[in-house]
Structures are given as C-alpha cells and as structure tokens.
Design a protein around this motif. Structure first.
Motif, PDB file in Angstrom:
ATOM      1  N   VAL A 185     -18.140 -21.915  -3.573  1.00 19.35           N
ATOM      2  CA  VAL A 185     -17.906 -23.275  -2.342  1.00 19.35           C
ATOM      3  C   VAL A 185     -16.750 -23.896  -2.397  1.00 19.35           C
ATOM      4  CG1 VAL A 185     -19.028 -25.120  -1.098  1.00 19.35           C
ATOM      5  CG2 VAL A 185     -20.159 -23.125  -2.232  1.00 19.35           C
ATOM      6  N   TYR A 229     -23.529 -21.507  -5.602  1.00 18.71           N
ATOM      7  CA  TYR A 229     -23.904 -21.811  -5.775  1.00 18.71           C
ATOM      8  C   TYR A 229     -24.429 -20.369  -5.092  1.00 18.71           C
ATOM      9  CZ  TYR A 229     -24.369 -26.708  -4.493  1.00 18.71           C
ATOM     10  OH  TYR A 229     -23.432 -27.992  -3.857  1.00 18.71           O
ATOM     11  N   PRO A 265     -11.853 -26.011   7.989  1.00  9.94           N
ATOM     12  CA  PRO A 265     -13.120 -26.247   9.247  1.00  9.94           C
ATOM     13  C   PRO A 265     -14.898 -26.546   8.740  1.00  9.94           C
ATOM     14  CG  PRO A 265     -12.367 -25.086   8.696  1.00  9.94           C
ATOM     15  CD  PRO A 265     -11.190 -25.458   7.892  1.00  9.94           C
ATOM     16  N   SER A 266     -15.320 -26.189   9.054  1.00 12.31           N
ATOM     17  CA  SER A 266     -16.785 -27.045   8.534  1.00 12.31           C
ATOM     18  C   SER A 266     -17.221 -25.476   7.585  1.00 12.31           C
ATOM     19  CB  SER A 266     -17.851 -26.687  10.124  1.00 12.31           C
ATOM     20  OG  SER A 266     -18.576 -27.629  10.029  1.00 12.31           O
ATOM     21  N   GLY A 267     -17.756 -26.135   6.708  1.00 14.15           N
ATOM     22  CA  GLY A 267     -18.073 -25.321   5.737  1.00 14.15           C
ATOM     23  C   GLY A 267     -17.561 -25.352   4.536  1.00 14.15           C
ATOM     24  N   CYS A 268     -16.294 -25.551   4.556  1.00 13.97           N
ATOM     25  CA  CYS A 268     -15.066 -24.600   3.758  1.00 13.97           C
ATOM     26  C   CYS A 268     -15.411 -25.967   2.904  1.00 13.97           C
ATOM     27  CB  CYS A 268     -13.978 -26.012   4.167  1.00 13.97           C
ATOM     28  SG  CYS A 268     -13.191 -27.040   4.603  1.00 13.97           S
ATOM     29  N   GLY A 269     -16.117 -26.155   2.163  1.00 17.96           N
ATOM     30  CA  GLY A 269     -16.620 -27.164   0.681  1.00 17.96           C
ATOM     31  C   GLY A 269     -16.114 -28.450   1.020  1.00 17.96           C
ATOM     32  N   LYS A 270     -15.888 -29.020   1.893  1.00 15.58           N
ATOM     33  CA  LYS A 270     -15.126 -30.788   1.809  1.00 15.58           C
ATOM     34  C   LYS A 270     -16.685 -31.497   0.940  1.00 15.58           C
ATOM     35  CE  LYS A 270     -14.689 -30.828   6.297  1.00 15.58           C
ATOM     36  NZ  LYS A 270     -15.083 -29.396   7.069  1.00 15.58           N
ATOM     37  N   SER A 271     -17.309 -31.357   1.731  1.00 13.91           N
ATOM     38  CA  SER A 271     -18.468 -32.662   1.566  1.00 13.91           C
ATOM     39  C   SER A 271     -18.913 -32.103  -0.128  1.00 13.91           C
ATOM     40  CB  SER A 271     -20.136 -32.385   2.339  1.00 13.91           C
ATOM     41  OG  SER A 271     -19.921 -32.801   3.523  1.00 13.91           O
ATOM     42  N   THR A 272     -18.678 -30.534  -0.335  1.00 18.98           N
ATOM     43  CA  THR A 272     -19.251 -30.524  -1.961  1.00 18.98           C
ATOM     44  C   THR A 272     -18.662 -31.240  -2.725  1.00 18.98           C
ATOM     45  OG1 THR A 272     -20.264 -28.655  -1.128  1.00 18.98           O
ATOM     46  CG2 THR A 272     -19.504 -28.700  -3.115  1.00 18.98           C
ATOM     47  N   MET A 280     -28.321 -25.140  -8.892  1.00 16.48           N
ATOM     48  CA  MET A 280     -28.573 -27.098  -9.231  1.00 16.48           C
ATOM     49  C   MET A 280     -28.838 -27.095 -10.740  1.00 16.48           C
ATOM     50  SD  MET A 280     -28.716 -27.661  -5.742  1.00 16.48           S
ATOM     51  CE  MET A 280     -29.870 -29.760  -6.424  1.00 16.48           C
TER      52      MET A 280
END
Ligand code: ADP
Ligand code: MG
Lengths: 281, 401, 309
Positions: free
Chosen positions: B33, B28, B52-59, A1
């Motif tokens: 990520v 991280y 897929p879920s957890g692939c880093g889209k939100s990041t 972070m």
C-alpha cells in the motif's frame, strides 16, 4: 494486522483462550457424554464412573434398540416432512403478502400490517386451546396435517420479508412492470431471487424452531408412528421404562444428529440466519 | 511512552511540531500500500497529501496518527521517534473522513472528551465517584470553558447540546473539526474532511480551514483526492500515486513543473493532453511526421509523451499550425470555454480559453499551435525529459523570486 | 467550475400517479390467501380464547355457562397458578442476566482475538440447533443423583453430591442452568452481530482522543454502541425464558411438589390434561398479557434511551 494497537498481549491471548476453552468445555460436555454413553453397555453406565471410553462396546445393541423399540426412522421422516411442509407454506404465503405490504399502496394495507404486528405478539401457546378444540372437531388430531396447519401462517415471515423487500430499490419493480410482468410474476421472478438471503435465513430459523417444538405436537399427537423427533424421545423413554441410559443416549444422538450435522456443514448460513431473524424479530 | 510529556494540551501555546516520515512502507498481505515514503513537514506548515482514491493516503495519515504501524521506516514528531507509539500517546489531533462523532454524546461532550481523557487521571474519570476526587471539579470547569471557546470560534455554540443525529452534514463536520481543534494540537491531521459536503459548502469551508490554520499555526497534513482543493489550500502539495510519493512542491511547481507524468495528469482540470512522439536523430520529437518540439538528448527512436495543458493549446488557421486537428464541438462554462478536438489519429485532446476566443468556431478541420516552452515531455518510463535549454524551469524559478 | 452552475428554478412537483385501483386488485390476490389464514389461525382463535376465558367450558361437558370474570378471579386465587407465576418469574430472573452476561462476555472475548474464532462460535452455538427435548434427556442423565457424571465430578473434587432435579430446593436452579446453557450461544451470536456493526472508525477516534486501555475503549465506544443490541437481547431472552416448557415437560413435569411448575406447563396441564378449557384460556390471556408487558417495555420505555437517532 501484525501491529494493530488493539492486539492482545501474550498474557491476554492465553487468558482469552483459557476462559473461552473452559466455556467451550462446559458447552460441549453434554455432547461428549451423550456420545460416550451411547457406546456403553448398561452395566458400565452404572459402574464405570468418569471413564468415557467403554471397556466393552455396546454400540450395536444400543443403537439397535434405539432404532427398533420405536420406529425411529419414521420419526425422523415425520420431522423432515413436517418441517419442510411448514417452511414451504410459510414462505409461499408470506412472500407475496410481504411484497404487497412493502411496495404496493392498497386499501386496508395499514390494517393488514397492524394484524401482522398483533400476530407477532400472540404466541401459538396462547391460542392453542381453542385451536385444539377446533382441530378435534375437524378430525385433525393425530394427523401430520394437524402439525402443519397452524404454522402455515407466519406473521414473522411477513414482517421479516417486508423489511427486506422495502429496502429493495423501487426501480427493480418498475423495470419488471415495464417488461410486462404481472404482480405475481414480479414476486416469483424479481422479488424471490432478490429476497433469497432473507428466505434462507427464515427457512433456517423456521426449521430449527419446528424441529425442536414439543408443545403443539404433544397436544396433537399421541400415536408413536406420527411422532416428531422431540415426541419420539419422550415415547422412547416411556417405552424403555428402565434406566437403560445407553440406549436412551443412542436415541438422543439419532434425533439430534441431523440438524447438528446440517449446522456443522453450513455454519455460516445458520449463524447468519439466526442472527438476521433474531435481530429483525 | 517515549518520554512524551503527559499532556501537551495542558501547556499554554503548544509549539507546532515538525513531522518527518522516513522510508515508510506498509503492505497488507501481498499488496504493497505504501512504498518507502519519505516526507518532511516543517513546523506550522500546511501540506496537502493528494492522489487518486485507493492510493494509500488514509493509510499514510493513520501511520502519522498512530492508528496503523509501518512495516519499515520511521515516523518522527518534533524530533522524537514515535514509530511504535500508539495514537493515544502521540498527542496528534485528527479529523476522520467519516467524522466518527460519538452518536450517544452531545456536541459538547464530543468536544470535551479528548480533554477529559488527557487532563483527568483514570481515577478522576470513574463514573459517579470520580467527580468527588480532589481537583476533578476544577479540571471539568476548565474543560467546559475550553469547549465553549472552541464552540464560539467555530460558530457551533448553538449546537453544543445536540447529538450528532440532530445535525446536518456541515454541522457534524464542524463538530469534528472542533473536537480536533479544542486540544490546541501540535500536529493536525485531516482525512478528506470536505468530501461529504455539498459543493458550495465545500468551497466555503475550504477558506475557513485555511483561516483556522493561520490562527492556530499548527502543523497540518490535509488529505484529499481533489487536486483543486490541494492546490488552493496548501503551502506544499505531496502527490501520492500507488503508494509512492511522486513529488512534493508548492502548488505552482507541481502544476508548472511536474517531475512525473502521473503528476502532470493528476494535477490540472481538464487533464493535460498527452501526445505520443518519437525522437529523431536530431533530438526532435516527431508526431505524424512533423517535428513538434526539439532539443532532447534522448536516443534516436525513443518514444516520448508530449504533454500540453488545455490553456496552452491554441486553435488557429492552417498557416501557423504545428499539427492539424478536427474540432468536434465547443463547450461554454461561463468564464471559460473548452474546445473538444481530435488529432489525425482520432485521439481526443482538449483546449481551454475564454468564450470570446471560441465564438463563431464551427466543427471542422483546424490547426493546433503552442509555445514550445509550455510543453511537458516525458520519457517512456514517465520521467520528465527536459530540453537542453530548459525553458520550463526558468519560468518556474522566475515565479519564485 | 461546475460549482458555478446556475441554480435552476425547481420543477413543479409532479403529482403522484394514482394507481390505487390497479394496486387494489393486484394486492387482493397477493394478500388474500394470508388474510384468510389470519382470520382462521389468528383472529378467530384469539377471539375464541378470550370468549372461552369468560366461561366454565370443559371438554366433554355438555353445557357451557358464561361466568364473566370469575375464571380470572379463580385463576388469580389459585395456589398452583400463583406458584407457577412465581417460579416462572424466578426462572426468568436467573436465566436472563446469566445468559445475557455470559453471551456478552464470550462475544467480547471471541472478538478480542483471532485464534479459534470459528471453533468457539460454533461450540457455543451448538445447543441452539440441538433438539432441546433430547438434550434435556442428556442433562437428566448428567444430573442423575447416583450415576450422573456431574455428581461424580463433584465427588472427585471432594464436594457433596447434589440432588439436582429431585429436590424441590434445587430443581428450578437446575432447570435454569440448562436454560442458560441453551440460551447463551444464541445471545452470543446476536452480540457478535452487534459488535460487528459498530463503526470501526469510532475506535480510531477514541484512540486519538486518548483512550489507552481496553476498558476505556469499552466504556467510550463498545458499551454505548451496543445499547440497542443489548436491549434487544435482554428482551428476547426474557421472552424465551417466559416460554420455558420443553425441559419441564421432559424432566420434572412441574415437580417435585410443584417446585418447577411454570406458566406454560400449568396452562398445558389445565387445558390438555384436565381439559378445563375456560380456566386454561384465562391463564393463557394472562400469559399473553405478561408477554405484552415485556414487549411494550422494550419498545416504549427503554428504546428511547439507547437509540441515538
Ligand atoms: N486493513 C486493510 N487491509 C487490507 N487492505 C487495506 C486495508 N486498509 C487499506 N487497504 C488497501 O490499501 C489501499 C489504500 O487504502 P487507503 O489508504 O484507504 O486509500 P485512500 O485513502 O488513498 O483512498 C487500498 O487499496 C485498500 O484496499
Ligand atoms: Mg481514504
């Protein structure tokens, strides 16, 4: 972070450390002096001013007095026995009732729960007067049993466990019934293991409360050999009429240390326990 | 502040912005990520980021928003490098996956908040005294009018005085959409905005978001794990897999002409069937001793994976069969039907057609056939292998004319 | 595709199986023991307390006379009790805002950074697990007018000595200081839990909405989201403060000149030293009434303003 937008600036970081540091110094100030003074001979307590380190160590004399003048070992043992007895009875009584209130439908359930809430509102201090009269009549004054009996009922434990058990899935209980467990066995085999976090939290809360309690013990106990740690401090101070602060501080170190050491070894459990019981209470 | 104007929202008719991501990486601790992601979204374009879920889209989306910062690479919005600019100064609107509505504020206040924060000065926002400062009242009135307008556009005007706890999931979703839209954003980010809705509402809202995009014209990056949503809504689809951007292309192309085996597997439902084959010395792909495709330049003995979409798999008699198989059962889905089959080695594979075609089929031995042009072949590393006469590309190009 | 599944007619609701009889028997064995305890340790003493409060009962006296509400009239006219009530109110009024404010401030500061988090948390929490009576004795030494380190420190920086516990002007403030020292860490960990429970994405939303400064984030998210915790912490701190007893018994015994007379101490003296069970019970009833008002205040009046459900 490393680059979070909420990271403090260097100035902010230093300020945080400064303010928290001052606060911590104030919080720890009594402990530092308590320990330092418990090492000092009486003359130095009066003369050494703000020096923390004694010129002549008086550790043995002070702690010797603290342990010798009143049976300090016995006092600590009383504290342990009373606290353990209280917490075991509290959980043993509260858990089955909490399970019934959370998961069973029975006549009188609402009345029962109403009584629990009523109990939460009435502190021991209030009912101590008639209880004292009754305990005198029953010969429970100056007995360890007299210290334990009033606290075997913890409506708070019932309330806390009920909230916790309510959140457990019904299927867990149903599976137990399907496997042929009796309701009592369900409490022991299914509810207790799953309510373990709540039980730990409550146990810590209960031990801290009763280890510290002075009100009820000072009503029930007048004999030194039955004293709990808080009473022990008062009895010691009374026996040590003078201003022998070195020995007095040694005594306070001895009675404070067990719970503090326990806390330092299990900080997470302590803080979580107090938080959980605090927020649910 | 990188020279950004004080408030884009205050300017009438904000220009949609071009978005460029240039070699963006993020880790991280030990886990990487995002790995050197580069993507350009044209002004006014609607790009779906899918994986897929957890692939880093939100990041990745948070880096565009300025809620996370890349370890390496650059983010540019409207030509300005904003890599180190925080979200509050980027003027980007975002619908968060959990909606993140302020529970203590009404819908009206939730909608007004981004405008209040941008149009009023710090002093005008002070409690009690702020509203007596010059200009505050006029600003607040304008904000109120804008909120009403957004409320009407989203048909939530009757909800404006409710708090989020008193709304259904779909209503909250609209309020969250409204909070982002009310600012007339130049760049609109959405993180799985439909994933908390039930199926029928999801289909309905999908269409509305597309309409909204048409009306606003804002550049939009839309994150979803649902490939159907991505194909149906977006101008272009970007496929993210384990932090790497595999392909960015129109929905047609990612479906018909995937560049990587992960893209082929992820896009399409039911998933593409994959059969392992070996290239022989004549450039043919051999499965169970039979050639099933030809024209590959790969080395003899190399292993390849041959992909065939369910709708391209024909079930017939034994005469024109390329491969023998066993039919386990058929599944009726309404407009479509599926046939669940097993290859000689027992591996499952699915075929899709209209129910009429499978009527009367009984479990037992069958033959499988296909057009060679429909096959998608990948090498051992997962890269696309194209036959020397590349039929697939020809089809795809024709589709674009 | 599954979106187009036919809507099946809803199944008729199955009537819940009547298991009441079975549950009744099981419940009896589970709640029976605690029901007996409640009767003996809660209901009977409460009833007895109320009954006693209507009499002139004294321990050792051979007769008990019913005096109705006279005991209450006497208590409410009693100078000691009134001083005690006033002192308790003052003590609560000092300890509550100070320890809640400090607890919140320290919690926010601890949360704001990563360095030494665990150390600070434990340091502030230490008084909560320390034997109050023992620590009060330590404070007695620290506040000793002649040899106490606090006065020595004041002397070093050129300030006059303070008679912390021996002067009727200062004693309540000094006890409040000790009370704040005890309570702050407790309040702090509750606030830390409250802060930890705030949905992080709200801060993301605030940032996107244009909240730049820590003050904006606090006003927009932290403060409103902390509402329920704050209310709870205030209530529990007030209740703890109303119950102040250990420090008074250990340090001042209500003195000097009744300046540290507080409710529980007065009840204790009246009941267990003077053995006036009737008057003490009337005081205890009033004490419980005060606690009830505080709790009702929490659950009824303020609850609605901070829960957004
Ligand atoms: N703050 C964080 N610290 C550590 N790991 C994280 C953090 N945020 C996300 N991750 C990890 O990064 C990966 C990608 O997360 P995310 O971008 O949320 O995926 P997606 O939105 O595609 O489901 C996940 O494996 C997640 O565990
Ligand atoms: Mg996500």
């Amino acid at each position: 972070m490393s680059a979070s937008p909420h990271t403090l600036t260097p100035v902010g970081r230093s300020l945080r450390l400064l303010v928290l540091g001052i606060g911590a110094a104030v919080m720890l100030f009594p402990y530092v002096w308590m320990i330092a003074t418990s090492f000092k001979p009486q003359a130095e307590v009066f003369s050494s001013g703000l020096s923390l380190i004694p010129e002549h160590s008086s550790i043995l004399a002070n702690y010797g007095k603290a342990l010798g003048r009143i049976p300090m070992g016995r006092v600590l043992l009383n504290g342990v026995v009373v606290c353990l007895a209280i917490v075991v009875f509290q959980i043993a009584f509260a858990l089955p009732a909490a399970y019934a209130l959370a998961k069973l439908r029975f006549r009188g359930r609402d009345l029962m729960f109403g009584l629990v809430i009523l109990g939460l509102l009435i502190p021991i201090h209030a009912v101590s007067i008639p209880m004292f009269a009754a305990f005198r009549a029953l010969g429970l004054i100056n007995t360890l049993a007299g210290l334990v009996v009033p606290f075997t009922l913890s409506v708070f434990a019932v309330f806390l466990f009920r909230q916790f058990i309510k959140a457990m899935p019904d299927d867990l209980i149903h599976a137990g019934r399907m496997d042929g467990l009796s309701e009592g066995a369900i409490v022991r085999r299914i509810v207790l293991p799953n309510a373990w976090p709540a039980a730990t939290a409550f146990a810590i809360f209960s031990v801290v409360t009763h280890w510290n309690d002075l009100y009820w013990p000072s009503i029930v106990i007048s004999k030194t050999e039955l004293a709990t740690p808080p009473l022990g401090v008062l009895f010691f101070r009374a026996a040590e009429a003078g201003d022998d602060y070195g020995a007095l501080m040694a005594a306070t170190v001895i009675v404070t240390a067990p719970l503090v050491v326990f806390f330092l070894f299990a900080q997470k459990a302590f803080i979580e326990g107090i938080t959980m019981t605090g927020l649910k209470g | 502040m990188s020279g950004l104007p004080e408030s884009f929202a205050a300017i009438e008719g904000v220009e949609p912005a071009r978005l460029e991501l240039d070699g963006v990486s993020k880790s991280y601790g030990e886990t990487t990520v995002l790995d050197r992601v580069s993507l350009t979204v044209a002004r006014g374009e609607f790009v779906a980021l899918v994986g897929p879920s957890g692939c880093g889209k939100s990041t990745l989306l948070k880096m565009v928003a300025g809620l996370e910062f890349p370890d390496a690479g650059h983010v540019r919005i409207a030509g300005t490098d904003v890599t180190d600019v925080r979200a509050a100064d980027r003027d980007v609107a975002m619908v968060l996956q959990s909606y993140a509505l302020y529970p203590h504020l009404t819908a009206r206040q939730n909608l007004a908040l981004p405008l209040v924060m941008r149009r009023l000065t710090g002093r005008q926002r002070l409690p009690f005294v702020g509203r007596f400062l010059p200009g505050t009242r006029a600003q607040l009135a304008a904000i109120g009018a804008d909120v009403e307008k957004a409320g009407r556009a989203l048909k939530i005007d009757h909800l404006l005085d409710r708090k989020p706890a008193a709304m259904s999931g779909g209503q909250r979703q609209r309020v969250a959409l409204g909070r982002a839209m009310v600012r007339d954003p130049r760049l609109f980010l959405m993180d799985e905005p439909l994933s908390n809705l039930d199926a029928s509402l999801r289909v309905h809202t999908r269409a509305e978001i597309v309409d909204l995009h048409k009306a606003l014209g804002a550049t939009t990056v839309y994150v979803t794990h649902d490939q159907e949503e991505a194909l149906g809504m977006a101008d272009r689809v970007a496929i993210l897999h384990r932090g790497r951007l595999l392909q960015v292309a129109s929905p047609e192309i990612v479906y018909r002409d995937p560049s990587r085996i992960e893209v082929a597997s992820f896009i399409g439902s039911p998933s593409i069937g994959l059969i392992e084959a070996v290239i022989d010395d004549r450039g043919r792909a051999i499965v169970f001793d039979r050639p099933i495709a030809e024209g590959f330049a790969a080395q003899a003995g190399a292993t390849v994976r041959v992909g065939i979409r369910p709708e391209h798999l024909r079930i017939g008699g034994h005469d024109d069969a390329i491969l023998p198989a066993r039919l386990d059962r058929t599944e009726f889905l309404g407009a479509d039907a599926l046939a669940h089959l097993r290859l000689p080695d027992g591996a499952p594979i699915v075929a899709k057609a209209t129910p009429e075609i499978y009527r009367g089929f009984v479990p037992g031995p069958v033959g499988l056939a296909w057009n060679a042009a429909d096959l998608l072949v990948f090498d051992a590393a997962g890269d696309r292998l194209r036959p020397r006469f590349d039929a697939a590309t020809v089809t795809a190009e024709r589709a674009h004319v | 595709m599954s979106d187009h599944a036919l809507a099946l007619p809803a199944l008729p609701a199955v009537a819940p199986r009547r298991r009441v009889d079975h549950d009744d028997r099981a419940a009896l064995s589970l709640v029976g023991p605690i029901a007996v305890l409640m009767l003996l340790l809660l209901l009977a003493p409460t009833a007895a307390m109320i009954a006693l409060s209507l009499t002139d009962a004294e321990l050792g006296a051979s007769t008990i006379t019913f005096v109705g509400l006279d005991a209450y009239r006497d208590v409410l006219g009693d100078r000691t009790f009134l001083i005690s009530a006033k002192n308790t109110a003052l003590y609560v009024a000092i300890v509550t805002p100070a320890s809640v404010g400090l607890g919140l401030g320290f919690a926010l500061l601890i949360e704001a950074g990563t360095e030494l988090r665990g150390f600070f948390r434990s340091a502030y929490f230490l008084p909560v697990v320390s034997l109050i009576t023992a620590m009060a004795t330590v404070w007695q030494y620290l506040m000793h007018p002649a040899i106490g380190p606090i006065n020595l420190l004041l002397h070093v920086v050129g300030l006059p000595s303070i008679n912390w516990l021996g002067s009727s002007d200062n004693v309540l403030g000094s006890l409040a200081l000790i009370g704040i020292w005890q309570q702050t860490g407790f309040d702090m960990v509750l606030f830390l839990a409250g802060l930890g429970a705030i949905d992080r994405t709200l801060y993301d939303a605030a940032e996107i909405d244009g909240a730049r400064s820590a003050v904006d984030r606090f006003r927009l998210v932290t403060w409103p989201m902390l509402g329920p915790t704050l209310l709870f912490v205030v209530t529990i701190t007030m209740i703890n403060a109303v119950k102040v007893f250990e420090t008074v018994m250990t340090l001042t015994q209500g003195g000097p000149a009744k300046a540290s007379e507080v409710l529980l101490w007065t009840i204790y003296q009246e009941g267990f030293v003077f053995l006036h069970l009737g008057t003490a019970s009337a005081m205890a009833v009033i004490f419980v009434a005060v606690l009830l008002v505080l709790i009702v205040f929490q659950t009824r009046v303020m609850d609605r303003r901070v829960h957004y459900g």
